[in-house]
Design an enzyme around this catalytic site. Structure first.
Site, short mmCIF file in Angstrom:
data_model
loop_
_atom_site.label_atom_id
_atom_site.label_comp_id
_atom_site.label_asym_id
_atom_site.label_seq_id
_atom_site.Cartn_x
_atom_site.Cartn_y
_atom_site.Cartn_z
N SER A 60 45.84 11.41 -17.92
CA SER A 60 46.46 11.87 -18.91
C SER A 60 47.98 11.49 -18.83
O SER A 60 48.79 11.30 -17.92
CB SER A 60 46.61 13.44 -18.98
OG SER A 60 45.20 14.16 -18.80
N1 SAH Z 1 42.29 15.61 -15.27
C1 SAH Z 1 42.55 13.98 -15.19
C2 SAH Z 1 42.02 13.48 -16.81
C3 SAH Z 1 40.89 13.73 -17.16
S1 SAH Z 1 40.00 12.92 -18.36
C4 SAH Z 1 43.57 13.35 -14.67
O1 SAH Z 1 44.48 13.87 -14.37
O2 SAH Z 1 43.43 12.10 -14.64
C5 SAH Z 1 38.79 13.81 -18.41
C6 SAH Z 1 37.84 13.90 -17.44
O3 SAH Z 1 36.74 15.01 -17.74
C7 SAH Z 1 36.81 12.69 -17.21
O4 SAH Z 1 36.95 12.16 -16.06
C8 SAH Z 1 35.33 13.17 -17.55
O5 SAH Z 1 34.69 12.20 -16.91
C9 SAH Z 1 35.40 14.46 -17.37
N2 SAH Z 1 34.53 15.35 -17.99
C10 SAH Z 1 34.13 15.16 -19.10
N3 SAH Z 1 33.08 16.03 -19.39
C11 SAH Z 1 32.78 16.67 -18.25
C12 SAH Z 1 31.95 17.76 -17.84
N4 SAH Z 1 31.07 18.11 -18.58
N5 SAH Z 1 32.17 18.05 -16.57
C13 SAH Z 1 32.99 17.64 -15.55
N6 SAH Z 1 33.70 16.80 -15.95
C14 SAH Z 1 33.77 16.12 -17.38
#
Ligand code: SAH
Length: 226
Positions: A60
């Site tokens: 992000s």
């Molecule tokens: N917090 C992260 C950015 C996240 S992008 C950072 O600082 O880099 C969103 C993330 O959520 C992705 O890695 C994706 O794989 C995960 N995600 C999506 N759906 C999910 C779910 N149901 N359970 C766990 N993770 C999930």
């Protein structure tokens, strides 16, 4: 690249964007974003932009990370859950502000890389789990704070239930990336209250874990039983 100048410039951008909480600013300043980037994007680590990571996911934008962290009002003794570990950058920042940070990711390879980074940075209060964040983490609930970093189409009821009374959750909600809203949910004695904070753009909160990872988990479970 990481020179003190790059970091100071980023902190100034965060201040301009409305980040005033000095604990949040200092956590961002102490976290080397370049180690959370793919090698080809490391020279852009201190730009205020989202960057691609593996599996079509994103690291992000620093302003969004900092504003969401500020909105969560994390206190030092609190137990915090993050859903969507991704690169681990947001988790690293939260871990500097709370007692223990629990984080869930559905893509095992992303989680393995993030765990390596937590080890390198000696963030010993981070606890990880490979799984589906829609279900939260019942064994560790209730949480004082929950941050969701992928967008569900509605606030997941299971996560509201895992919030302590008086607790706060920050979550981007919306089916379309173009029309998501960042919500702040406060759990009360009798239910919950919702504030709308800003328009945002996140990858979707997907249901379940990827098939390959599921096969791997099953394989490992069989192996450990043998
Ligand atoms: N917090 C992260 C950015 C996240 S992008 C950072 O600082 O880099 C969103 C993330 O959520 C992705 O890695 C994706 O794989 C995960 N995600 C999506 N759906 C999910 C779910 N149901 N359970 C766990 N993770 C999930």
């Amino acid at each position: 690249m990481s020179t003190p100048n790059h970091r100071i410039r980023l902190i100034m951008e965060l201040r301009r964007a409305g980040v005033v909480d000095t604990r949040v600013l200092s956590a961002v300043e102490r976290t080397p974003r370049e180690i959370f980037c793919l090698p080809q994007f490391r020279d852009r680590a201190y730009e205020d932009t989202a960057l691609p990571i593996a599996h079509d996911q994103t690291l992000s934008q620093p302003t969004v990370v900092a504003l969401m962290t500020q909105a969560l009002e994390v206190q030092p003794r609190q137990k915090v859950l993050e859903v969507g570990t991704g690169s681990g950058y947001q988790a690293a920042i939260l871990s500097l502000l709370c007692r223990r940070l629990y984080t869930i990711e559905r893509h095992r390879p992303l989680l393995v890389d993030a765990e390596e980074r937590f080890k390198t940075l000696r963030l010993n209060n981070v606890v990880t789990r490979h799984g589906d964040g829609w279900a939260g983490w019942t064994e560790q609930a209730p949480f004082d704070r929950i941050m969701v970093t992928a967008a569900p189409d509605a606030v997941p009821q299971s996560l509201i239930e895992q919030l302590a009374v008086g607790g706060i959750m920050v979550v981007p909600v919306g089916r379309e990336a173009r029309s998501q809203e960042l919500l702040r949910v406060r759990r009360t004695e009798t239910g919950h209250e919702i504030d709308n904070l800003a328009a945002v753009r996140f990858v979707p909160l997907v249901h379940g874990i990827p098939m390959d990872d599921e096969a791997l988990s099953a394989g490992q479970a069989r192996k450990s039983r043998a």
